[in-house]
Design a protein around this motif. Sequence first.
Motif, PDB file in Angstrom:
ATOM      1  N   GLU B   1      -6.545  -5.210 -19.221  1.00 39.43           N
ATOM      2  CA  GLU B   1      -7.201  -4.485 -18.139  1.00 39.43           C
ATOM      3  C   GLU B   1      -6.223  -4.278 -16.986  1.00 39.43           C
ATOM      4  OE1 GLU B   1     -11.065  -5.980 -16.958  1.00 39.43           O
ATOM      5  OE2 GLU B   1     -10.673  -5.391 -14.902  1.00 39.43           O
ATOM      6  N   ASP B   2      -6.210  -3.051 -16.453  1.00 37.44           N
ATOM      7  CA  ASP B   2      -5.336  -2.754 -15.326  1.00 37.44           C
ATOM      8  C   ASP B   2      -5.730  -3.568 -14.105  1.00 37.44           C
ATOM      9  OD1 ASP B   2      -5.277   0.849 -16.045  1.00 37.44           O
ATOM     10  OD2 ASP B   2      -4.480  -0.883 -17.122  1.00 37.44           O
ATOM     11  N   GLN B   3      -4.726  -4.069 -13.383  1.00 40.31           N
ATOM     12  CA  GLN B   3      -5.000  -4.825 -12.158  1.00 40.31           C
ATOM     13  C   GLN B   3      -4.061  -4.382 -11.048  1.00 40.31           C
ATOM     14  OE1 GLN B   3      -4.941  -9.064 -12.922  1.00 40.31           O
ATOM     15  NE2 GLN B   3      -7.111  -9.043 -13.426  1.00 40.31           N
ATOM     16  N   VAL B   4      -4.597  -4.341  -9.843  1.00 40.03           N
ATOM     17  CA  VAL B   4      -3.816  -3.963  -8.668  1.00 40.03           C
ATOM     18  C   VAL B   4      -4.093  -4.971  -7.561  1.00 40.03           C
ATOM     19  CG1 VAL B   4      -3.395  -2.191  -6.929  1.00 40.03           C
ATOM     20  CG2 VAL B   4      -3.948  -1.531  -9.284  1.00 40.03           C
ATOM     21  N   THR B   5      -3.047  -5.572  -7.027  1.00 40.06           N
ATOM     22  CA  THR B   5      -3.176  -6.540  -5.940  1.00 40.06           C
ATOM     23  C   THR B   5      -2.299  -6.104  -4.785  1.00 40.06           C
ATOM     24  OG1 THR B   5      -3.526  -8.327  -7.542  1.00 40.06           O
ATOM     25  CG2 THR B   5      -2.954  -8.961  -5.293  1.00 40.06           C
ATOM     26  N   GLN B   6      -2.910  -5.959  -3.622  1.00 37.60           N
ATOM     27  CA  GLN B   6      -2.171  -5.542  -2.440  1.00 37.60           C
ATOM     28  C   GLN B   6      -2.014  -6.705  -1.468  1.00 37.60           C
ATOM     29  OE1 GLN B   6      -4.462  -1.382  -2.086  1.00 37.60           O
ATOM     30  NE2 GLN B   6      -2.649  -1.536  -0.742  1.00 37.60           N
ATOM     31  N   SER B   7      -0.843  -6.763  -0.851  1.00 38.25           N
ATOM     32  CA  SER B   7      -0.596  -7.798   0.153  1.00 38.25           C
ATOM     33  C   SER B   7       0.300  -7.248   1.257  1.00 38.25           C
ATOM     34  CB  SER B   7       0.070  -9.025  -0.499  1.00 38.25           C
ATOM     35  OG  SER B   7       1.320  -8.667  -1.058  1.00 38.25           O
ATOM     36  N   PRO B   8       0.161  -7.764   2.492  1.00 36.92           N
ATOM     37  CA  PRO B   8      -0.910  -8.679   2.895  1.00 36.92           C
ATOM     38  C   PRO B   8      -2.237  -7.938   3.027  1.00 36.92           C
ATOM     39  CG  PRO B   8       0.345  -8.001   4.813  1.00 36.92           C
ATOM     40  CD  PRO B   8       1.020  -7.370   3.621  1.00 36.92           C
ATOM     41  N   GLU B   9      -3.325  -8.674   3.229  1.00 35.12           N
ATOM     42  CA  GLU B   9      -4.621  -8.025   3.445  1.00 35.12           C
ATOM     43  C   GLU B   9      -4.641  -7.321   4.784  1.00 35.12           C
ATOM     44  OE1 GLU B   9      -7.387 -11.259   0.993  1.00 35.12           O
ATOM     45  OE2 GLU B   9      -7.922 -10.628   3.003  1.00 35.12           O
ATOM     46  N   ALA B  10      -3.990  -7.916   5.768  1.00 35.89           N
ATOM     47  CA  ALA B  10      -3.936  -7.329   7.104  1.00 35.89           C
ATOM     48  C   ALA B  10      -2.557  -7.551   7.691  1.00 35.89           C
ATOM     49  CB  ALA B  10      -5.010  -7.920   8.008  1.00 35.89           C
ATOM     50  N   LEU B  11      -2.103  -6.610   8.493  1.00 32.95           N
ATOM     51  CA  LEU B  11      -0.775  -6.682   9.088  1.00 32.95           C
ATOM     52  C   LEU B  11      -0.840  -6.084  10.477  1.00 32.95           C
ATOM     53  CD1 LEU B  11       2.266  -7.297   8.673  1.00 32.95           C
ATOM     54  CD2 LEU B  11       2.498  -4.981   7.760  1.00 32.95           C
ATOM     55  N   ARG B  12      -0.286  -6.830  11.422  1.00 31.44           N
ATOM     56  CA  ARG B  12      -0.248  -6.356  12.810  1.00 31.44           C
ATOM     57  C   ARG B  12       1.205  -6.199  13.204  1.00 31.44           C
ATOM     58  NH1 ARG B  12      -4.127  -7.815  17.535  1.00 31.44           N
ATOM     59  NH2 ARG B  12      -2.980  -7.109  19.374  1.00 31.44           N
ATOM     60  N   LEU B  13       1.578  -5.038  13.669  1.00 32.46           N
ATOM     61  CA  LEU B  13       2.954  -4.751  14.050  1.00 32.46           C
ATOM     62  C   LEU B  13       3.008  -4.227  15.475  1.00 32.46           C
ATOM     63  CD1 LEU B  13       4.173  -2.832  10.850  1.00 32.46           C
ATOM     64  CD2 LEU B  13       4.624  -5.229  11.426  1.00 32.46           C
ATOM     65  N   GLN B  14       4.129  -4.497  16.113  1.00 39.50           N
ATOM     66  CA  GLN B  14       4.394  -3.858  17.403  1.00 39.50           C
ATOM     67  C   GLN B  14       4.935  -2.460  17.114  1.00 39.50           C
ATOM     68  OE1 GLN B  14       4.167  -4.772  20.604  1.00 39.50           O
ATOM     69  NE2 GLN B  14       3.843  -6.986  20.621  1.00 39.50           N
ATOM     70  N   GLU B  15       4.689  -1.542  17.983  1.00 40.67           N
ATOM     71  CA  GLU B  15       5.253  -0.210  17.839  1.00 40.67           C
ATOM     72  C   GLU B  15       6.758  -0.314  17.685  1.00 40.67           C
ATOM     73  OE1 GLU B  15       4.137   2.398  20.984  1.00 40.67           O
ATOM     74  OE2 GLU B  15       5.099   4.149  20.089  1.00 40.67           O
ATOM     75  N   GLY B  16       7.310   0.351  16.656  1.00 43.06           N
ATOM     76  CA  GLY B  16       8.735   0.313  16.410  1.00 43.06           C
ATOM     77  C   GLY B  16       9.195  -0.798  15.481  1.00 43.06           C
ATOM     78  N   GLU B  17       8.294  -1.724  15.145  1.00 47.35           N
ATOM     79  CA  GLU B  17       8.633  -2.857  14.277  1.00 47.35           C
ATOM     80  C   GLU B  17       8.419  -2.472  12.818  1.00 47.35           C
ATOM     81  OE1 GLU B  17       6.111  -6.188  14.953  1.00 47.35           O
ATOM     82  OE2 GLU B  17       7.152  -7.478  13.509  1.00 47.35           O
TER      83      GLU B  17
END
Lengths: 113, 111
Positions: B1-17
């Motif tokens: 069965e095809d599986q897809v896992t994304q990481s991280p679940e959430a990401l916070r960046l500063q503008e330009g980072e």
Amino acid sequence: SQTIHQWPATLVQPVGSPLSLECTVEGTSNPNLYWYRQAAGRGLQLLFYSVGIGQISSEVPQNLSASRPQDRQFILSSKKLLLSDSGFYLCAWSRIGTGNEQYFGPGTRLTVT
Amino acid sequence: EDQVTQSPEALRLQEGESSSLNCSYTVSGLRGLFWYRQDPGKGPEFLFTLYSAGEEKEKERLKATLTKKESFLHITAPKPEDSATYLCAVGGSNSGYALNFGKGTSLLVTP
């Protein structure tokens, strides 16, 4: 250019009531059409797809059904809604064949009360 | 069965980072790997399709790359308007017309 429309945008329905969501595509012919549901915290779940008029394939057993009365029209229906049918319903189209990108409509937010 | 896992679940960046989002997948016979952007309350917007390992696609500040096991979405010098949920999906030879979606990475870019 191609455009995909869905209506209504939002819908609040009581348990046991019927449902009809409509999707139309403009600017292309013979598209594959798809219905997805997106529940909070979960990925998109494919419900139905269609490769032509009157041709419907179901991916998940449920109390929903789909129909394709015209080439660029796709309808999602239910005779009696359940609480678990609440969610964000998305229609999508792609060119014929597999492995092609799918283009999504704006979605319908359904709340079953 | 095809599986897809994304990481991280959430990401916070500063503008330009600058940073990267990951999409790990298992699929029998990759037909395509797809990246989408989704804003709150809206349908996903198609960004890229990648078909084979080594392929790269670019659009403005976004660059998608593909290996045999994962894909990365690189965001260079992000702006607040890049804030959205980014979805990854795969289509495989055994999945017919279906795309298998990951749960997404929610990106917030602060000024």
